[in-house]
Enzyme design. Structure first.
Site, PDB file in Angstrom:
ATOM      1  N   THR A   1       0.819  -1.369  -0.101  1.00  0.00           N
ATOM      2  CA  THR A   1      -0.185  -0.025  -0.133  1.00  0.00           C
ATOM      3  C   THR A   1       0.785   1.344   0.082  1.00  0.00           C
ATOM      4  O   THR A   1       0.588   2.077  -0.745  1.00  0.00           O
ATOM      5  CB  THR A   1      -1.024  -0.030   1.171  1.00  0.00           C
TER       6      THR A   1
ATOM      7  N   GLY B   1     -12.631  -1.709   4.780  1.00  0.00           N
ATOM      8  CA  GLY B   1     -11.370  -1.741   4.875  1.00  0.00           C
ATOM      9  C   GLY B   1     -10.726  -0.679   5.795  1.00  0.00           C
ATOM     10  O   GLY B   1      -9.449  -0.818   5.536  1.00  0.00           O
TER      11      GLY B   1
ATOM     12  N   ASP C   1      -1.709   0.024  18.716  1.00  0.00           N
ATOM     13  CA  ASP C   1      -1.104   0.653  17.709  1.00  0.00           C
ATOM     14  C   ASP C   1      -1.011   1.963  18.041  1.00  0.00           C
ATOM     15  O   ASP C   1      -0.011   2.685  17.700  1.00  0.00           O
ATOM     16  CB  ASP C   1      -2.149   0.803  16.376  1.00  0.00           C
TER      17      ASP C   1
ATOM     18  N   LYS D   1       2.610   4.436  18.391  1.00  0.00           N
ATOM     19  CA  LYS D   1       2.778   5.898  18.010  1.00  0.00           C
ATOM     20  C   LYS D   1       3.306   6.608  19.191  1.00  0.00           C
ATOM     21  O   LYS D   1       3.907   7.704  19.153  1.00  0.00           O
ATOM     22  CB  LYS D   1       1.593   6.394  17.463  1.00  0.00           C
TER      23      LYS D   1
HETATM   24  N1  LIG Z   1      -0.777   1.168   5.070  1.00  0.00           N
HETATM   25  C1  LIG Z   1      -1.064   2.279   5.778  1.00  0.00           C
HETATM   26  O1  LIG Z   1      -1.844   3.258   5.834  1.00  0.00           O
HETATM   27  C2  LIG Z   1       0.145   2.694   6.667  1.00  0.00           C
HETATM   28  C3  LIG Z   1       0.098   4.015   7.591  1.00  0.00           C
HETATM   29  C4  LIG Z   1       1.270   4.430   8.399  1.00  0.00           C
HETATM   30  C5  LIG Z   1       2.421   3.151   8.212  1.00  0.00           C
HETATM   31  N2  LIG Z   1       2.269   2.229   7.745  1.00  0.00           N
HETATM   32  C6  LIG Z   1       3.271   1.316   7.759  1.00  0.00           C
HETATM   33  O2  LIG Z   1       4.085   1.205   6.716  1.00  0.00           O
HETATM   34  C7  LIG Z   1       4.655  -0.191   6.596  1.00  0.00           C
HETATM   35  C8  LIG Z   1       4.059  -0.805   5.404  1.00  0.00           C
HETATM   36  O3  LIG Z   1       2.821  -0.761   5.131  1.00  0.00           O
HETATM   37  P1  LIG Z   1       1.685  -1.374   4.050  1.00  0.00           P
HETATM   38  O4  LIG Z   1       0.502  -0.914   4.280  1.00  0.00           O
HETATM   39  O5  LIG Z   1       2.239  -0.760   2.689  1.00  0.00           O
HETATM   40  O6  LIG Z   1       2.037  -2.883   3.974  1.00  0.00           O
HETATM   41  P2  LIG Z   1       1.696  -3.917   2.915  1.00  0.00           P
HETATM   42  O7  LIG Z   1       0.723  -3.308   2.080  1.00  0.00           O
HETATM   43  O8  LIG Z   1       1.270  -5.165   3.664  1.00  0.00           O
HETATM   44  O9  LIG Z   1       2.892  -4.250   2.349  1.00  0.00           O
HETATM   45  C9  LIG Z   1       4.206  -4.798   2.600  1.00  0.00           C
HETATM   46  C10 LIG Z   1       5.183  -5.011   1.578  1.00  0.00           C
HETATM   47  O10 LIG Z   1       6.374  -5.554   2.204  1.00  0.00           O
HETATM   48  C11 LIG Z   1       6.542  -6.743   0.867  1.00  0.00           C
HETATM   49  N3  LIG Z   1       7.241  -7.770   1.977  1.00  0.00           N
HETATM   50  C12 LIG Z   1       6.902  -8.579   2.785  1.00  0.00           C
HETATM   51  N4  LIG Z   1       7.794  -9.428   3.177  1.00  0.00           N
HETATM   52  C13 LIG Z   1       8.939  -9.313   2.448  1.00  0.00           C
HETATM   53  C14 LIG Z   1      10.135  -9.867   2.435  1.00  0.00           C
HETATM   54  N5  LIG Z   1      10.513 -10.961   3.225  1.00  0.00           N
HETATM   55  N6  LIG Z   1      10.985  -9.398   1.455  1.00  0.00           N
HETATM   56  C15 LIG Z   1      10.698  -8.373   0.594  1.00  0.00           C
HETATM   57  N7  LIG Z   1       9.459  -7.755   0.833  1.00  0.00           N
HETATM   58  C16 LIG Z   1       8.453  -8.160   1.664  1.00  0.00           C
HETATM   59  C17 LIG Z   1       5.484  -7.301   0.227  1.00  0.00           C
HETATM   60  O11 LIG Z   1       5.579  -7.721  -0.810  1.00  0.00           O
HETATM   61  P3  LIG Z   1       4.660  -8.247  -1.754  1.00  0.00           P
HETATM   62  O12 LIG Z   1       3.793  -7.026  -2.367  1.00  0.00           O
HETATM   63  O13 LIG Z   1       5.446  -8.827  -2.983  1.00  0.00           O
HETATM   64  O14 LIG Z   1       3.710  -9.216  -0.857  1.00  0.00           O
HETATM   65  C18 LIG Z   1       4.931  -5.719   0.332  1.00  0.00           C
HETATM   66  O15 LIG Z   1       5.139  -5.241  -0.759  1.00  0.00           O
HETATM   67  C19 LIG Z   1       4.146  -1.058   7.783  1.00  0.00           C
HETATM   68  O16 LIG Z   1       5.416  -0.895   8.801  1.00  0.00           O
HETATM   69  C20 LIG Z   1       3.071  -0.206   8.334  1.00  0.00           C
HETATM   70  O17 LIG Z   1       2.708  -0.050   9.780  1.00  0.00           O
HETATM   71  C21 LIG Z   1       1.130   1.759   7.112  1.00  0.00           C
END
Ligand SMILES: NC(=O)c1ccc[n+]([C@@H]2O[C@H](COP(=O)([O-])OP(=O)(O)OC[C@H]3O[C@@H](n4cnc5c(N)ncnc54)[C@H](OP(=O)(O)O)[C@@H]3O)[C@@H](O)[C@H]2O)c1
Length: 437
Positions: free
Chosen positions: A14, A189, A203, A207
């Site tokens: 994401t 979602g 969570d 923070k």
């Molecule tokens: N989403 C939000 O709104 C938000 C807001 C603030 C902070 N965050 C933080 O930002 C971070 C990412 O969140 P997200 O929502 O983007 O997570 P996400 O959508 O689950 O994406 C995680 C990514 O990490 C990759 N990944 C997982 N294991 C891996 C590995 N072993 N080697 C290489 N790549 C790997 C996945 O690959 P694939 O795509 O190939 O599966 C995916 O691209 C988290 O720490 C989250 O707490 C998120």
């Protein structure tokens, strides 16, 4: 023009995919602002073939984010894999050890390992930027670390979890139960299939632990936070809050007191007229109270791909604009090695107003018995109201109390006393009241 800043993105989910897309679509704007190009030269994720909505053919692919951190042609490692261990931690650590700047949105990682990672960054003379880790797109880290120089923070508090705020907003606006609102949040979602981490306050605690360290200069202590979630908030509480001129929010609060720093996450009543009470739905807000400024409130989108990517890109741009020996200071506002041990203020010593709701058997003397328990514990009441219609059962009544400032210890003792008196039909509800401007 200076050489391009080479960016490696680990995690293309994401947030990561949004960062890659925005770096492409905003390239010329960013070049103008930073005085150099920002180019994605390496990426890592699990599924190589997955369409990320952006052309990444010019970037070198790494199956292993640690390998990318160590050997890719990059200046900045952008850590956007979730989790506080495994590849998320190993990638960030390896990048810092290889003297590469790091940008991350990973609050869980920082809450657990932030201080040790900051030590590595500071030893290597590289930046560890994490704006997106707290309140998504809201620039609160920058505000606290840079804009408020010279201010002493006395309290920082906020709505740090969009899922909880969405549920509480819907409960109030539509008179729905907690369970119904949670289901809707999951359908839309806004909540995970397993919502525990959000609704039980973990969570928010992650923070808050980062904000508290920045505000008060202590080592991050995410495991030492008083925690209560929102799953036991009922329509009776929401309605009573409204009648009394309050709104219920899940707040994370860090506050300096005479005996140490309070870090607490719990449902909180805030005056309906306060600014933070106007923050609805998935929106986040952070209030910072300082000796010079008084109270400052920042609010905005706390999650989502683009909002979070906005903060990540701001952090990358800061690195592009920095030059060796001229950076924006230590990771947590003072050198990581100088962060003090966390001196925890005891929750029992917390001072504030309280909302207490009892469901009681409708018997003569109950009201007086409750009032006596309060008086015995030197709790002065702002109001005590008996609601005949508070419950569907005619043999029961609801009694609602609002206290003047008292202590947690006194309230717990008084409520235990009322419980022992045998008048209660149900578990008592206690909600702390927070002062807010
Ligand atoms: N989403 C939000 O709104 C938000 C807001 C603030 C902070 N965050 C933080 O930002 C971070 C990412 O969140 P997200 O929502 O983007 O997570 P996400 O959508 O689950 O994406 C995680 C990514 O990490 C990759 N990944 C997982 N294991 C891996 C590995 N072993 N080697 C290489 N790549 C790997 C996945 O690959 P694939 O795509 O190939 O599966 C995916 O691209 C988290 O720490 C989250 O707490 C998120």
């Amino acid at each position: 023009m200076a050489e391009a800043l080479r960016v490696g993105i680990a995690g293309l989910g994401t947030v990561g995919a949004s960062v890659a897309r925005l770096l492409a679509t905003k390239a010329s704007e960013l070049t103008r602002q930073c005085g150099r190009d920002l180019v994605v030269t390496a990426v890592s994720a699990r599924s190589r073939g997955r369409d990320r909505g952006v052309d990444l053919s010019g970037a070198q692919w790494f199956d292993d984010p640690v390998e990318m951190a160590k050997s890719a042609p990059i200046d900045v490692f952008v850590g956007l894999i979730g989790g506080d261990e495994g590849p998320a931690r190993a990638g960030v650590k390896a990048a810092l050890e290889a003297s590469r700047h790091v940008v991350t949105a990973n609050k869980a990682l920082l809450a657990k390992h932030g201080v040790s990672l900051a030590e590595v960054a500071e030893k290597r003379g590289v930046l560890l930027n994490y704006e997106a880790a707290v309140a998504g797109g809201i620039p609160v880290i920058k505000t606290m670390r840079e804009a408020l120089a010279g201010n002493s923070v006395t309290r920082v508090f906020g709505i740090l979890n969009g899922t909880c705020n969405y549920i509480l907003t819907r409960m109030e606006a539509e008179g729905l139960s907690f369970d119904a609102c949670l289901k809707d949040a999951q359908r839309l979602g806004y909540a995970e299939a397993d919502p525990t981490f959000d609704i039980e306050g973990h969570d928010t605690a992650h923070k808050l632990s980062i904000l508290s360290s920045l505000a008060f200069g202590h080592r991050i202590a995410a495991d030492d936070i008083y925690l209560e979630g929102i799953s036991n908030i009922t329509q009776a509480d929401i309605r009573a809050a409204g009648e009394l001129g309050y709104r219920i929010k899940l707040l994370g609060v860090a506050q300096r007191t005479d005996s140490g720093v309070e870090q607490r996450v719990h449902p909180t009543m805030v005056p309906t007229a306060s600014v933070i009470a106007q923050v609805h739905g998935v929106t986040n807000a952070v209030a910072i109270e300082t000796d010079i400024l008084g109270e400052l409130l920042l609010s905005g989108p706390g999650a989502g791909g683009n909002a979070t990517a906005s903060a990540v890109i701001g952090d990358i741009a800061d690195i592009a604009k920095s030059r060796p020996g001229f950076q924006h200071g230590p990771v947590f506002g003072r050198p990581a090695k100088e962060l003090a041990p966390y001196k925890k203020a005891l929750m029992r010593a917390h001072a504030g107003g309280y909302f207490i709701r009892f469901t009681v058997h409708d018997r003569i003397g109950v009201f007086a018995a409750i009032a006596k328990r309060m008086a015995d514990n030197e709790i002065s009441l702002e109001s005590i109201v008996q609601h005949a219609g508070g419950t569907a059962d005619a043999t029961q009544k609801t009694v609602i109390l609002v206290t003047h400032e008292t202590t947690e210890a006194a309230v717990r003792k008084a409520v235990d006393g009322v419980t022992k008196d045998g008048h209660l039909v149900d578990k008592p509800q206690v909600i702390r009241i927070e002062r807010a401007g």
